[in-house]
Scaffold this active site. Structure first.
Site, PDB file in Angstrom:
ATOM      1  N   TRP A   1       0.809  -1.597   0.250  1.00 28.64           N
ATOM      2  CA  TRP A   1       0.248  -0.115  -0.146  1.00 28.64           C
ATOM      3  C   TRP A   1       0.413   1.082   0.091  1.00 28.64           C
ATOM      4  O   TRP A   1       0.218   2.333  -0.477  1.00 28.64           O
ATOM      5  CB  TRP A   1      -0.496   0.021   1.169  1.00 28.64           C
ATOM      6  CG  TRP A   1      -0.244  -0.176   2.366  1.00 28.64           C
ATOM      7  CD1 TRP A   1      -0.423  -1.607   3.208  1.00 28.64           C
ATOM      8  CD2 TRP A   1       0.506   0.487   2.870  1.00 28.64           C
ATOM      9  NE1 TRP A   1       0.739  -1.287   4.334  1.00 28.64           N
ATOM     10  CE2 TRP A   1       1.265  -0.489   4.555  1.00 28.64           C
ATOM     11  CE3 TRP A   1       1.044   2.043   2.833  1.00 28.64           C
ATOM     12  CZ2 TRP A   1       1.952   0.351   4.953  1.00 28.64           C
ATOM     13  CZ3 TRP A   1       1.990   2.651   4.072  1.00 28.64           C
ATOM     14  CH2 TRP A   1       2.276   1.891   5.682  1.00 28.64           C
ATOM     15  N   ASN A   2       2.133   1.473   0.410  1.00 30.09           N
ATOM     16  CA  ASN A   2       3.307   2.419   0.430  1.00 30.09           C
ATOM     17  C   ASN A   2       3.155   2.743  -0.549  1.00 30.09           C
ATOM     18  O   ASN A   2       3.539   4.308  -0.399  1.00 30.09           O
ATOM     19  CB  ASN A   2       4.382   2.339   1.211  1.00 30.09           C
ATOM     20  CG  ASN A   2       5.166   0.961   0.840  1.00 30.09           C
ATOM     21  OD1 ASN A   2       4.795   0.317   0.185  1.00 30.09           O
ATOM     22  ND2 ASN A   2       6.301   0.621   1.207  1.00 30.09           N
TER      23      ASN A   2
ATOM     24  N   ARG B   1       6.890  -0.995 -11.343  1.00 30.87           N
ATOM     25  CA  ARG B   1       8.666  -1.582 -10.992  1.00 30.87           C
ATOM     26  C   ARG B   1       7.597  -3.031 -11.081  1.00 30.87           C
ATOM     27  O   ARG B   1       9.178  -3.878 -12.029  1.00 30.87           O
ATOM     28  CB  ARG B   1       8.646  -1.265 -10.102  1.00 30.87           C
ATOM     29  CG  ARG B   1       9.794  -1.755  -9.907  1.00 30.87           C
ATOM     30  CD  ARG B   1      10.545  -0.962  -8.443  1.00 30.87           C
ATOM     31  NE  ARG B   1      10.368  -1.289  -6.711  1.00 30.87           N
ATOM     32  CZ  ARG B   1      11.574  -1.109  -6.296  1.00 30.87           C
ATOM     33  NH1 ARG B   1      11.641  -0.265  -5.913  1.00 30.87           N
ATOM     34  NH2 ARG B   1      10.663  -1.696  -5.153  1.00 30.87           N
TER      35      ARG B   1
ATOM     36  N   PRO C   1      -3.511  -5.843  -5.747  1.00 33.95           N
ATOM     37  CA  PRO C   1      -2.927  -4.645  -5.295  1.00 33.95           C
ATOM     38  C   PRO C   1      -3.280  -5.101  -3.817  1.00 33.95           C
ATOM     39  O   PRO C   1      -4.062  -5.322  -3.681  1.00 33.95           O
ATOM     40  CB  PRO C   1      -3.182  -3.072  -6.108  1.00 33.95           C
ATOM     41  CG  PRO C   1      -4.841  -4.361  -6.630  1.00 33.95           C
ATOM     42  CD  PRO C   1      -4.207  -5.858  -6.728  1.00 33.95           C
ATOM     43  N   ALA C   2      -2.348  -4.083  -2.602  1.00 32.71           N
ATOM     44  CA  ALA C   2      -2.508  -3.972  -2.097  1.00 32.71           C
ATOM     45  C   ALA C   2      -4.400  -3.223  -1.159  1.00 32.71           C
ATOM     46  O   ALA C   2      -4.181  -2.504  -1.898  1.00 32.71           O
ATOM     47  CB  ALA C   2      -2.201  -3.062  -0.240  1.00 32.71           C
TER      48      ALA C   2
ATOM     49  N   GLY D   1       6.262  -5.791   0.174  1.00 32.48           N
ATOM     50  CA  GLY D   1       6.566  -5.866   1.317  1.00 32.48           C
ATOM     51  C   GLY D   1       7.038  -7.046   2.427  1.00 32.48           C
ATOM     52  O   GLY D   1       7.845  -6.166   2.262  1.00 32.48           O
ATOM     53  N   SER D   2       6.186  -7.094   3.539  1.00 31.15           N
ATOM     54  CA  SER D   2       6.798  -7.799   4.299  1.00 31.15           C
ATOM     55  C   SER D   2       7.956  -9.263   4.678  1.00 31.15           C
ATOM     56  O   SER D   2       7.303  -9.881   3.817  1.00 31.15           O
ATOM     57  CB  SER D   2       5.950  -7.653   6.033  1.00 31.15           C
ATOM     58  OG  SER D   2       5.167  -8.774   5.853  1.00 31.15           O
TER      59      SER D   2
ATOM     60  N   GLU E   1      10.843  -8.589  -2.628  1.00 37.24           N
ATOM     61  CA  GLU E   1      11.426  -7.107  -1.730  1.00 37.24           C
ATOM     62  C   GLU E   1      10.786  -7.009  -0.710  1.00 37.24           C
ATOM     63  O   GLU E   1       9.843  -6.715  -0.704  1.00 37.24           O
ATOM     64  CB  GLU E   1      11.658  -5.828  -2.835  1.00 37.24           C
ATOM     65  CG  GLU E   1      12.446  -4.551  -2.674  1.00 37.24           C
ATOM     66  CD  GLU E   1      11.486  -3.827  -1.889  1.00 37.24           C
ATOM     67  OE1 GLU E   1      12.333  -4.352  -0.263  1.00 37.24           O
ATOM     68  OE2 GLU E   1      10.896  -3.585  -1.632  1.00 37.24           O
ATOM     69  N   LEU E   2      11.952  -7.636   0.202  1.00 34.14           N
ATOM     70  CA  LEU E   2      11.258  -7.670   1.552  1.00 34.14           C
ATOM     71  C   LEU E   2      11.247  -6.231   2.520  1.00 34.14           C
ATOM     72  O   LEU E   2      11.548  -5.060   2.427  1.00 34.14           O
ATOM     73  CB  LEU E   2      11.091  -8.653   2.436  1.00 34.14           C
ATOM     74  CG  LEU E   2      10.929 -10.021   1.101  1.00 34.14           C
ATOM     75  CD1 LEU E   2      11.726 -11.273   1.533  1.00 34.14           C
ATOM     76  CD2 LEU E   2       9.174 -10.053   0.983  1.00 34.14           C
TER      77      LEU E   2
ATOM     78  N   CYS F   1       9.751   1.042   2.940  1.00 36.57           N
ATOM     79  CA  CYS F   1      11.032  -0.394   3.654  1.00 36.57           C
ATOM     80  C   CYS F   1      12.612   0.189   3.272  1.00 36.57           C
ATOM     81  O   CYS F   1      13.714  -0.419   4.047  1.00 36.57           O
ATOM     82  CB  CYS F   1      10.817  -0.703   2.707  1.00 36.57           C
ATOM     83  SG  CYS F   1      11.401  -1.114   1.076  1.00 36.57           S
TER      84      CYS F   1
ATOM     85  N   GLU G   1      11.006  -2.104  11.710  1.00 38.99           N
ATOM     86  CA  GLU G   1      10.549  -0.888  11.010  1.00 38.99           C
ATOM     87  C   GLU G   1       9.849  -0.412  11.626  1.00 38.99           C
ATOM     88  O   GLU G   1       8.505  -0.806  12.098  1.00 38.99           O
ATOM     89  CB  GLU G   1      10.028  -1.778   9.712  1.00 38.99           C
ATOM     90  CG  GLU G   1      11.047  -2.279   8.625  1.00 38.99           C
ATOM     91  CD  GLU G   1      10.334  -2.780   7.229  1.00 38.99           C
ATOM     92  OE1 GLU G   1      10.459  -1.104   6.476  1.00 38.99           O
ATOM     93  OE2 GLU G   1      10.275  -2.918   7.361  1.00 38.99           O
TER      94      GLU G   1
ATOM     95  N   GLU H   1      14.621  -5.207  -8.528  1.00 42.73           N
ATOM     96  CA  GLU H   1      14.072  -4.554  -9.917  1.00 42.73           C
ATOM     97  C   GLU H   1      14.351  -3.813 -10.363  1.00 42.73           C
ATOM     98  O   GLU H   1      15.245  -2.690  -9.269  1.00 42.73           O
ATOM     99  CB  GLU H   1      12.744  -4.202  -8.551  1.00 42.73           C
ATOM    100  CG  GLU H   1      12.438  -5.533  -8.284  1.00 42.73           C
ATOM    101  CD  GLU H   1      10.650  -5.175  -8.251  1.00 42.73           C
ATOM    102  OE1 GLU H   1       9.602  -5.411  -7.572  1.00 42.73           O
ATOM    103  OE2 GLU H   1      10.658  -3.745  -6.569  1.00 42.73           O
TER     104      GLU H   1
END
Length: 476
Positions: A149-150, A158, A174-175, A227-228, A249-250, A283, A380, A457
């Site tokens: 979502w960010n 991307r 999507p989120a 995401g996480s 991509e965490l 992140c 985080e 990415e």
């Protein structure tokens, strides 16, 4: 047309069960829209459409695919204001931040339009056998994309752009907090010439079941997730069943190091970028800020002054610098981090308390004297809180910076280029900003080490994540 349905096979669908969910404006807590919620039956329809569309798309020449992506960049660039406003409405980020994201998101279409024609292969002579070695890169297959979502626009483009450049079809989930921007992108892609079924969008409140279902369809060959780390681990377990190609991509826990010889004006400017871009909900956000003891007082004062100059409010107001956080849970977690740090000895220089009233607002906050035992040092923050610590020894700060399971990005500020590069090489991170608070660039390979992810990415590497390398042994 009000685009709030599922986008499958080039058309709009209410979903197999007709269920919907609300998307909130985090600045007002009002409902922006009611969006269709996908079920596994909808996922099957999307996979069928993607499989059909990919046959023709993969057979097109690289230049043909490139021209479609270039057109997508042109169209999105002409509509940046519209996309920025939608990003602000569903995500909350201020207009300037939203325009930055929209511009960044569009750039992936241009970059991968250029990369689409550069999937270079190789022909060489095997030294021992005498055979010819022919190496080429082929589209990997259907790709499932799961975005956070960010960055409602950029995290989608991307992934979409390199997948299409490589010749793949995609299904994007999507989120659920921010599906509107990605849905709104679909008419633009149609106009750019993207064939029906090549890109499908499945917003859903049943994310886990939906994505797991797709990852167990043998037509799917790639899963790309941002995401996480916790969710990434679950997806990797699912991906293992059919041995899918993962791009992950965490999470991150970015250190930012300010040495005693740093240009403090530049360091503060870079820290503001690394910390406050997207309200710290990234992140890549500077999470642990290490400042040399000799300049700590001056740096803290300057950073506090810069934070104090930011205006908090509804991001649709052009004068606002800091909008709301995405939801109440995120705001409350930020509050807990601050309370924990203060209880353990940290000092509040500015901010430090959630704002009352409607909206999920938390003010720009600076904490000094943050102890190593504070929870925010190990997790985080994902909010506008700068947690400052001090150091005196270079070896010690490198050790502290590396002392985390994450390895996404780090930042270093020093006038001594030799020292800066030496420190960068010793930091166990996939990316390092040297005298820069911003590292993200479509032309660069974005990604981390350790539990911050797999793959890259952007850059040339971003397209290869959606391709398989084939080797042919021949004699002539």
């Amino acid at each position: 047309m009000d685009y709030t349905d599922l986008y499958i096979g080039g058309g709009w669908h209410a979903g197999a069960k007709g269920e919907r969910f609300d998307v909130l404006n985090p600045a007002t807590e009002e409902v922006l829209a009611s969006v269709a919620s996908a079920e596994t039956e909808d996922a099957d329809a999307a996979l069928d459409a993607a499989e059909k569309a990919m046959k023709d798309w993969a057979a097109r020449t690289p230049r043909q695919r490139s021209e479609v992506l270039r057109k997508a960049w042109e169209l999105m660039t002409a509509r940046l204001e519209d996309f920025a406003r939608l990003i602000t409405l569903e995500n909350g980020k201020a207009r300037g931040d939203a325009m930055g994201e929209a511009t960044y998101a569009a750039e992936f279409f241009r970059w991968f339009a250029e990369e689409a024609v550069r999937a270079d292969g190789l022909i060489t002579h095997a030294p021992a056998s005498g055979a010819r070695i022919i190496v080429q890169h082929k589209p990997a297959g259907l790709a499932v994309l799961v975005t956070p979502w960010n960055y409602p626009a950029a995290m989608g483009t991307r992934k979409i752009a390199p997948a299409l450049a490589a010749g793949c079809a995609v299904i994007i989930k999507p989120a659920s907090e921010t599906p509107l921007t990605m849905i709104a992108l679909m008419p633009l892609l149609e106009e750019a010439g993207v064939p029906a079924g090549l890109v499908n969008v499945l917003p859903s409140r049943r994310t886990g079941a939906l994505v797991d279902h797709m990852l167990h369809d043998p037509r799917v060959r790639v899963v790309s997730f941002t995401g996480s780390t916790a969710v990434g681990r679950k997806l990797l377990r699912s991906a293992a069943d059919l041995v899918l190609k993962p791009a992950m991509e965490l999470g991150g826990n970015a250190p930012l190091i300010v040495f005693d010889d740093a240009d403090l004006d530049l360091a503060v400017e870079g820290t503001m970028l690394a910390k406050m871009r997207n309200l710290g909900e990234a992140c890549t956000a500077a999470n642990r800020i290490y400042v040399h003891q000799d300049v700590a007082e001056d740096f803290t004062r300057r950073l506090t002054e810069a934070m104090a100059g930011l205006k908090v409010g509804d991001g649709t107001d052009p004068s606002v610098d800091v909008g709301p956080l995405i939801n109440a849970e995120t705001r409350d977690k930020v509050s807990e981090f601050v309370e924990d740090a203060v209880a353990k000895g940290a000092r509040i220089e500015i901010g430090g308390k959630a704002l009352e009233g409607k909206g999920f607002f938390y003010p720009p906050t600076v904490l000094s004297n943050v102890p190593e035992t504070a929870d925010c040092v190990h997790d985080e923050i994902f909010g506008p809180v700068a947690a400052l610590q001090t150091f005196t020894d270079q070896e010690d700060v490198i050790r502290r910076a590396n002392d985390t399971e994450y390895g996404l990005v780090a930042y270093v500020f020093t006038r001594d280029l030799q020292r800066g590069l030496q420190v960068c090489e010793r930091l166990d991170y996939g990316m390092v900003g040297l005298n820069r608070g911003l590292v993200s660039d479509p032309a660069a390979p974005f990604g981390g080490t350790k539990q911050s992810g797999l793959g890259r990415e952007g850059g040339h590497e971003g397209m290869l994540e959606f391709m398989e390398t084939q080797y042919i042994s021949a004699s002539w």
